[in-house]
Design a protein around this motif. Structure first.
Motif, PDB file in Angstrom:
ATOM      1  N   PHE A 137       0.861  -1.188   0.000  1.00 13.41           N
ATOM      2  CA  PHE A 137       0.000   0.000   0.000  1.00 13.41           C
ATOM      3  C   PHE A 137       0.892   1.230   0.000  1.00 13.41           C
ATOM      4  O   PHE A 137       2.041   1.169   0.418  1.00 13.41           O
ATOM      5  N   ILE A 138       0.354   2.360  -0.442  1.00 17.05           N
ATOM      6  CA  ILE A 138       1.177   3.563  -0.575  1.00 17.05           C
ATOM      7  C   ILE A 138       1.114   4.428   0.685  1.00 17.05           C
ATOM      8  O   ILE A 138       0.128   4.400   1.418  1.00 17.05           O
ATOM      9  N   LYS A 139       2.162   5.180   0.904  1.00 18.99           N
ATOM     10  CA  LYS A 139       2.218   6.100   2.042  1.00 18.99           C
ATOM     11  C   LYS A 139       1.031   7.059   1.984  1.00 18.99           C
ATOM     12  O   LYS A 139       0.710   7.592   0.923  1.00 18.99           O
ATOM     13  N   GLY A 140       0.385   7.256   3.132  1.00 20.57           N
ATOM     14  CA  GLY A 140      -0.751   8.153   3.228  1.00 20.57           C
ATOM     15  C   GLY A 140      -2.095   7.468   3.044  1.00 20.57           C
ATOM     16  O   GLY A 140      -3.138   8.061   3.288  1.00 20.57           O
ATOM     17  N   GLU A 141      -2.083   6.197   2.649  1.00 18.37           N
ATOM     18  CA  GLU A 141      -3.324   5.452   2.443  1.00 18.37           C
ATOM     19  C   GLU A 141      -3.827   4.920   3.788  1.00 18.37           C
ATOM     20  O   GLU A 141      -3.047   4.551   4.655  1.00 18.37           O
ATOM     21  N   VAL A 142      -5.161   4.891   3.953  1.00 20.10           N
ATOM     22  CA  VAL A 142      -5.777   4.282   5.129  1.00 20.10           C
ATOM     23  C   VAL A 142      -6.324   2.916   4.708  1.00 20.10           C
ATOM     24  O   VAL A 142      -7.086   2.810   3.747  1.00 20.10           O
ATOM     25  N   VAL A 143      -5.916   1.880   5.439  1.00 18.56           N
ATOM     26  CA  VAL A 143      -6.279   0.504   5.112  1.00 18.56           C
ATOM     27  C   VAL A 143      -7.027  -0.107   6.297  1.00 18.56           C
ATOM     28  O   VAL A 143      -6.648   0.100   7.457  1.00 18.56           O
ATOM     29  N   CYS A 144      -8.076  -0.850   6.010  1.00 16.62           N
ATOM     30  CA  CYS A 144      -8.844  -1.553   7.037  1.00 16.62           C
ATOM     31  C   CYS A 144      -8.311  -2.972   7.168  1.00 16.62           C
ATOM     32  O   CYS A 144      -8.189  -3.692   6.176  1.00 16.62           O
ATOM     33  N   CYS A 145      -8.002  -3.371   8.399  1.00 21.79           N
ATOM     34  CA  CYS A 145      -7.503  -4.721   8.650  1.00 21.79           C
ATOM     35  C   CYS A 145      -8.571  -5.548   9.367  1.00 21.79           C
ATOM     36  O   CYS A 145      -9.115  -5.107  10.388  1.00 21.79           O
ATOM     37  N   THR A 146      -8.858  -6.725   8.827  1.00 24.79           N
ATOM     38  CA  THR A 146      -9.796  -7.652   9.459  1.00 24.79           C
ATOM     39  C   THR A 146      -9.146  -9.022   9.698  1.00 24.79           C
ATOM     40  O   THR A 146      -9.789  -9.926  10.201  1.00 24.79           O
ATOM     41  N   LYS A 147      -7.886  -9.141   9.311  1.00 24.00           N
ATOM     42  CA  LYS A 147      -7.108 -10.363   9.548  1.00 24.00           C
ATOM     43  C   LYS A 147      -5.781  -9.959  10.179  1.00 24.00           C
ATOM     44  O   LYS A 147      -5.172  -8.960   9.777  1.00 24.00           O
ATOM     45  N   PHE A 148      -5.343 -10.771  11.155  1.00 27.26           N
ATOM     46  CA  PHE A 148      -4.167 -10.418  11.946  1.00 27.26           C
ATOM     47  C   PHE A 148      -3.273 -11.634  12.158  1.00 27.26           C
ATOM     48  O   PHE A 148      -3.755 -12.743  12.358  1.00 27.26           O
ATOM     49  N   LEU A 201      -5.738 -14.719  12.609  1.00 33.74           N
ATOM     50  CA  LEU A 201      -6.919 -14.353  13.381  1.00 33.74           C
ATOM     51  C   LEU A 201      -7.814 -13.486  12.505  1.00 33.74           C
ATOM     52  O   LEU A 201      -7.376 -12.443  12.016  1.00 33.74           O
ATOM     53  N   GLU A 202      -9.044 -13.909  12.301  1.00 30.99           N
ATOM     54  CA  GLU A 202      -9.987 -13.131  11.500  1.00 30.99           C
ATOM     55  C   GLU A 202     -11.024 -12.523  12.427  1.00 30.99           C
ATOM     56  O   GLU A 202     -11.861 -13.225  12.985  1.00 30.99           O
ATOM     57  N   TYR A 203     -10.929 -11.204  12.624  1.00 27.35           N
ATOM     58  CA  TYR A 203     -11.896 -10.514  13.468  1.00 27.35           C
ATOM     59  C   TYR A 203     -11.859  -9.029  13.133  1.00 27.35           C
ATOM     60  O   TYR A 203     -10.792  -8.438  13.041  1.00 27.35           O
ATOM     61  N   GLY A 204     -13.003  -8.467  12.959  1.00 25.40           N
ATOM     62  CA  GLY A 204     -13.077  -7.036  12.698  1.00 25.40           C
ATOM     63  C   GLY A 204     -14.088  -6.739  11.613  1.00 25.40           C
ATOM     64  O   GLY A 204     -14.420  -7.591  10.791  1.00 25.40           O
ATOM     65  N   LEU A 205     -14.564  -5.516  11.645  1.00 26.95           N
ATOM     66  CA  LEU A 205     -15.571  -5.064  10.686  1.00 26.95           C
ATOM     67  C   LEU A 205     -14.889  -4.366   9.514  1.00 26.95           C
ATOM     68  O   LEU A 205     -14.043  -3.492   9.724  1.00 26.95           O
ATOM     69  N   PRO A 206     -15.252  -4.731   8.288  1.00 30.47           N
ATOM     70  CA  PRO A 206     -14.725  -3.983   7.145  1.00 30.47           C
ATOM     71  C   PRO A 206     -15.425  -2.624   7.059  1.00 30.47           C
ATOM     72  O   PRO A 206     -16.609  -2.503   7.375  1.00 30.47           O
ATOM     73  N   VAL A 207     -14.682  -1.617   6.674  1.00 30.99           N
ATOM     74  CA  VAL A 207     -15.230  -0.268   6.525  1.00 30.99           C
ATOM     75  C   VAL A 207     -15.418   0.004   5.037  1.00 30.99           C
ATOM     76  O   VAL A 207     -14.502  -0.230   4.244  1.00 30.99           O
ATOM     77  N   ASP A 208     -16.620   0.481   4.693  1.00 25.24           N
ATOM     78  CA  ASP A 208     -16.929   0.773   3.290  1.00 25.24           C
ATOM     79  C   ASP A 208     -15.873   1.648   2.647  1.00 25.24           C
ATOM     80  O   ASP A 208     -15.367   2.589   3.269  1.00 25.24           O
ATOM     81  N   HIS A 209     -15.554   1.357   1.423  1.00 29.70           N
ATOM     82  CA  HIS A 209     -14.694   2.165   0.552  1.00 29.70           C
ATOM     83  C   HIS A 209     -13.221   2.189   0.957  1.00 29.70           C
ATOM     84  O   HIS A 209     -12.481   3.040   0.484  1.00 29.70           O
ATOM     85  N   LEU A 210     -12.811   1.290   1.849  1.00 27.55           N
ATOM     86  CA  LEU A 210     -11.397   1.220   2.215  1.00 27.55           C
ATOM     87  C   LEU A 210     -10.812  -0.108   1.748  1.00 27.55           C
ATOM     88  O   LEU A 210     -11.467  -1.150   1.843  1.00 27.55           O
ATOM     89  N   PRO A 211      -9.564  -0.096   1.273  1.00 27.78           N
ATOM     90  CA  PRO A 211      -8.913  -1.368   0.934  1.00 27.78           C
ATOM     91  C   PRO A 211      -8.685  -2.176   2.206  1.00 27.78           C
ATOM     92  O   PRO A 211      -8.584  -1.620   3.301  1.00 27.78           O
TER      93      PRO A 211
END
Length: 194
Positions: A72-83, A109-119
Motif C-alpha cells: 500500500f502507498i504512504k498516506g493510504e488508510v487501510v482496514c484490517c480484518t485479519k491479523f 486471526l480473523e476478526y473485525g468489521l470492514p469499513v466501506d470504501h477502504l482497501p
C-alpha cells in the motif's frame, strides 16, 4: 455523533473507544472522544485495553495507528480484518508458523468489521520495528493490532482496525514514520467522521 462503518452499521461516538499506541497518532483530532493511549508493543496494548474494558466496556473498539507496508502507498488508510502475530514462531515444536501453541487460535486471526470504501489488508503485529519487510503472509506491519483484535474478539466487542501507511517497512522506514505519523489523525478523522 455516529461513526458509520457501512450503510447498515453505525455506532455512537460516545460509546466508542479509540485505541492508539501513541498520542502522536491521535493528534488533537480525537480529543473530543474516548481515547486510550496504550504505549508501544503487544504487551502494553494488551494490558491497557484489558484494563479499560474492565473499567468501562465500550460498544465498539476502534484501533487507529500507523503501519508499514510494501503493498500500500504512504498516506493510504487501510482496514484490517485479519491479523498475524508475526513474531510467533514455534515450528521447532511442530506448530505452524505464527501459530500460538495450544491456544486453539488459528495462525491468521480473523476478526473485525470492514469499513466501506477502504482497501483491506492483513496486519502482521510484532515487537519489532520492521525495516526489511519481505514476508508475503501479511501486507501491513505494526506492533499492536493483533492483541487488540484478540481481546476484542474474546470480549465479544465489535472491532475496527484502520492503519495509516506511514512507511514502506524498508530501509527508510524510521525516517518516513517520523514525518508521516503526525498526518495519521487527520486521515482517520476524515474516514470516520466526514
Amino acid at each position: 455523533m455516529m461513526i458509520r462503518i457501512n450503510k447498515h452499521l453505525h455506532f455512537p461516538v460516545s460509546e466508542t473507544l479509540f485505541v492508539f499506541a501513541l498520542d502522536a497518532e491521535a493528534g488533537k483530532e480525537f480529543d473530543h472522544a474516548h481515547k486510550l493511549i496504550t504505549g508501544i508493543g503487544k504487551v502494553n496494548a494488551a494490558m491497557a485495553l484489558t484494563q479499560q474494558i474492565y473499567h468501562k466496556r465500550p460498544s465498539l473498539i476502534v484501533n487507529l495507528g500507523s503501519a508499514g507496508s510494501k503493498g500500500f502507498i504512504k498516506g493510504e488508510v487501510v482496514c484490517c480484518t485479519k491479523f498475524i502475530q508475526r513474531d510467533m514462531d514455534v515450528r521447532g515444536l511442530g506448530f505452524a508458523l505464527y501459530e500460538t501453541p495450544l491456544s486453539g487460535i488459528p495462525p491468521v486471526l480473523e476478526y473485525g468489521l470492514p469499513v466501506d470504501h477502504l482497501p483491506q489488508g492483513i496486519c502482521g503485529s510484532g515487537d519489532s520495528f520492521e525495516m526489511n519487510h519481505a514476508e508475503t503472509a501479511y501486507s501491513i506491519v505494526d506492533m499492536e493490532a493483533y492483541p487488540l483484535a484478540l481481546i476484542a474478539q474474546k470480549a465479544d466487542i465489535p472491532f475496527v482496525c484502520l492503519k495509516y501507511i506511514s512507511d514502506d517497512a524498508g530501509s527508510d522506514a524510521a525516517a518516513d514514520w517520523e514525518v508521516q505519523v503526525h498526518l495519521a489523525s487527520v486521515a482517520f478523522k476524515k474516514v470516520l467522521f466526514d
